[in-house]
Design an enzyme around this catalytic site. Structure first.
Site, PDB file in Angstrom:
ATOM      1  NE  ARG A   1      22.693  39.656  43.389  1.00  0.00           N
ATOM      2  CZ  ARG A   1      23.746  40.448  43.258  1.00  0.00           C
ATOM      3  NH1 ARG A   1      23.721  41.702  43.708  1.00  0.00           N
ATOM      4  NH2 ARG A   1      24.851  40.023  42.658  1.00  0.00           N
TER       5      ARG A   1
ATOM      6  CB  SER B   1      40.325  48.665  42.424  1.00  0.00           C
ATOM      7  OG  SER B   1      39.785  47.533  41.764  1.00  0.00           O
TER       8      SER B   1
ATOM      9  CG  PHE C   1      45.013  48.587  49.610  1.00  0.00           C
ATOM     10  CD1 PHE C   1      43.964  48.016  48.888  1.00  0.00           C
ATOM     11  CD2 PHE C   1      44.995  48.469  50.992  1.00  0.00           C
ATOM     12  CE1 PHE C   1      42.940  47.348  49.539  1.00  0.00           C
ATOM     13  CE2 PHE C   1      43.984  47.798  51.646  1.00  0.00           C
ATOM     14  CZ  PHE C   1      42.945  47.231  50.920  1.00  0.00           C
TER      15      PHE C   1
ATOM     16  CB  CYS D   1      25.985  52.834  49.354  1.00  0.00           C
ATOM     17  SG  CYS D   1      25.304  54.325  50.127  1.00  0.00           S
TER      18      CYS D   1
ATOM     19  CD  GLU E   1      28.694  46.653  43.999  1.00  0.00           C
ATOM     20  OE1 GLU E   1      29.420  47.570  44.412  1.00  0.00           O
ATOM     21  OE2 GLU E   1      27.617  46.844  43.443  1.00  0.00           O
TER      22      GLU E   1
ATOM     23  CB  THR F   1      38.646  42.942  41.958  1.00  0.00           C
ATOM     24  OG1 THR F   1      39.687  43.533  42.747  1.00  0.00           O
ATOM     25  CG2 THR F   1      38.200  43.933  40.888  1.00  0.00           C
TER      26      THR F   1
ATOM     27  N   GLY G   1      26.519  56.240  40.547  1.00  0.00           N
ATOM     28  CA  GLY G   1      27.688  56.536  39.744  1.00  0.00           C
ATOM     29  C   GLY G   1      28.931  56.787  40.573  1.00  0.00           C
ATOM     30  CG  LEU G   2      32.305  54.987  43.543  1.00  0.00           C
ATOM     31  CD1 LEU G   2      32.579  56.368  44.143  1.00  0.00           C
ATOM     32  CD2 LEU G   2      32.244  53.925  44.648  1.00  0.00           C
ATOM     33  CB  THR G   3      32.973  52.426  38.655  1.00  0.00           C
ATOM     34  OG1 THR G   3      32.867  51.575  39.798  1.00  0.00           O
ATOM     35  CG2 THR G   3      34.066  51.918  37.748  1.00  0.00           C
TER      36      THR G   3
END
Length: 388
Positions: A93, A141, A387, A242, A367, A369, A133-135
Site C-alpha cells: 500500500r 517532524s 509545537f 501532498c 506522514e 507521528t 524526498g522531504l525527510t
C-alpha cells in the site's frame, strides 16, 4: 442487504455498487497476487518490482488524479483500494501512496503542463517510478529546518546539495521529487535518479516494512536545468498538500491491516481447540474479538465519512490528522490483540497479525507521528500552538 457477521453496522450499505465493485476487484488482486507471496517477500526483504505495472493496469497508481492518463477515481474509491492493499501488506500500500499520493500528486498539483504531460501517463501505467524526498536525517517532524539547499548556478539552472532519509522507493525510482531550501524558501524539483551526484542507498536490517524499500539519499552538487523546478510549489504548502493526500490514504489502509488481523484471529479461534473446546468458546477470547471488531467498525466508518468529505471538497487537514492518529493507533492495538489469540503460533510468518503490527509501527511514525498529529489537534481545539 443484511449485515454480515463482522460488518455489524452494515457499512457496505454506505457504498455504491461501483465502489463495491472496485473494492472487490482490488481484494481479488490482493488475494491472488500478494497474499500467497507476502510472507516470503517480508522474510527476504524483497519488494516485487514486477507487481508495479500490474497495479498500473488495474488503475491503482495516481487513481484519485484526473487527466494525463490518470484513472480519475473518487477519494472513497482510492480509500477502499488502500484498505484492501494494506490487508495484504503495508509495504505494498505504501508503494501506491508514494507513487500516487506523493510523487504524482506533486507533479499534478504543482508541475508545469510539460512536466505533467511528460511524466504522469508513464507513472500511472507503472512504467516510471517516482519517489518523494522531504525527510532528512535531522529533520523529520520539522521540515522547516531542512538543510538540503538548491542554489542558482551560472547557466540559469540549479545545484542541489544535501541528504534525505527514509525515502520510499528511491533506489528503484526513475525520478525523485526533492524539496530543498532556496533563497525564496522551500521549492520542489524533479530530479532524474541517474543524475551525477544523486545516490540512493537502501536502509538495511529493518524490523518493519520489510517488503518495501526505504533509502538514504545523498545529493552531491546535483546540477539541474531550470525546467526541473516545480513552478507552482512555493514554501512548505507544496509538500504538505501532498503529505495530506498520503495521510488520507493511511486512514483507510490501517483498517485493512486491522481487518485482516481480526479475520485471521477469528478463524483461528474457531478452529483451535484448548481444553476440548474452541478458543472462540471462551469469554476472554470473545471479549478480545468484540473489542477488535468495535474499533474496525468505528475506524472504517470514520474513513468513509472522511472520504465523503474529501469528495465534497470540504475536508480540512485537522480532520485528516484526527483520522490518521485514531485509525493507526487503534489498528496497531487490534493487530497486537489478534496476535495474542494466536499464542506462540502468532510470532511466525504463517500468520499475518504480527507482520501487520510491525509494519504499523512504521505507519504510525511516517506522514506525521502520533505526537505531531496530537499537537495539530491540540492547537485546533485550544487555539494555542504547542509545537515549540
Amino acid at each position: 442487504m443484511p449485515a454480515t457477521t463482522s460488518d455489524v453496522l452494515n457499512l457496505d450499505g454506505l457504498l455504491s455498487a461501483a465502489e463495491l465493485e472496485l473494492r472487490d476487484t482490488v481484494r481479488r488482486f490482493v488475494q491472488d497476487s500478494i497474499k500467497p507471496h507476502i510472507s516470503d517477500w517480508y522474510e527476504s526483504a524483497h519488494f516485487p518490482l514486477d507487481i508495479v505495472q500490474q497495479m498500473g493496469a488495474l488503475g491503482l497508481l495516481g487513481m484519485h488524479l484526473t487527466g494525463y492518463g490518470c484513472p480519475g477515481r473518487s477519494s472513497v474509491e482510492y480509500g477502499l483500494a488502500a484498505m484492501e492493499l494494506e490487508a495484504g501488506d503495508s509495504g505494498l500500500r505504501t508503494f501506491v501512496s508514494v507513487q500516487g499520493s506523493l510523487a504524482m500528486s506533486s507533479i499534478h498539483k504543482w508541475g508545469s503542463e510539460e512536466q505533467k504531460t511528460r511524466f504522469l501517463p508513464e507513472m500511472a501505467a507503472g512504467r516510471l517510478i517516482g519517489c518523494f524526498g522531504l525527510t532528512e536525517p535531522t529533520a523529520g517532524s520539522d521540515p522547516s529546518s531542512m538543510a538540503t539547499t538548491a542554489r542558482r548556478d551560472g547557466d540559469g539552472g540549479w545545484i542541489l546539495a544535501g541528504s534525505k532519509r527514509w525515502i520510499g522507493l528511491a533506489s528503484v525510482a526513475d525520478i525523485a521529487i526533492i524539496w530543498a531550501m532556496t533563497e525564496d524558501g522551500v521549492r520542489g524539483f524533479i530530479v532524474p535518479t541517474d543524475a551525477p551526484g544523486f545516490t540512493a542507498t537502501p536502509i538495511e536490517s529493518k524490523l518493519s516494512m520489510r517488503a518495501s524499500i526505504q533509502c538514504d539519499i545523498l545529493l552531491e552538487d546535483v546540477r539541474l536545468p531550470d525546467a526541473a523546478l516545480l513552478p507552482g510549489a512555493r514554501g512548505l504548502r507544496g509538500p504538505f498538500a501532498c503529505l495530506n493526500e498520503a495521510r488520507y490514504g493511511i486512514i483507510w489502509g490501517a483498517m485493512g491491516a486491522a481487518r485482516d488481523s481480526y479475520e485471521v484471529a477469528l478463524a483461528y479461534s474457531l478452529d483451535r481447540l484448548q481444553f476440548d473446546k474452541p478458543l472462540a468458546a471462551y469469554q476472554i477470547t470473545q471479549l478480545k474479538l468484540v473489542n477488535m471488531l468495535l474499533e474496525i467498525q468505528k475506524g472504517t466508518l470514520l474513513a468513509i465519512h472522511t472520504g465523503r468529505m474529501k469528495d465534497a471538497g470540504v475536508l480540512e487537514p485537522v480532520q485528516i490528522s484526527l483520522g490518521k492518529l485514531n485509525n493507526v493507533r487503534e489498528a496497531l492495538d487490534v493487530c497486537r490483540e489478534a496476535r495474542s489469540i494466536l499464542g506462540g503460533n502468532g510470532i511466525t510468518l504463517d500468520y499475518s497479525p504480527l507482520r501487520h503490527a510491525n509494519n504499523l509501527e512504521s505507519v504510525r511514525t511516517y506522514e506525521g507521528t502520533d505526537e505531531v498529529h496530537t499537537l495539530i489537534l491540540g492547537s485546533h481545539i485550544t487555539g494555542i500552538p504547542a509545537f515549540r
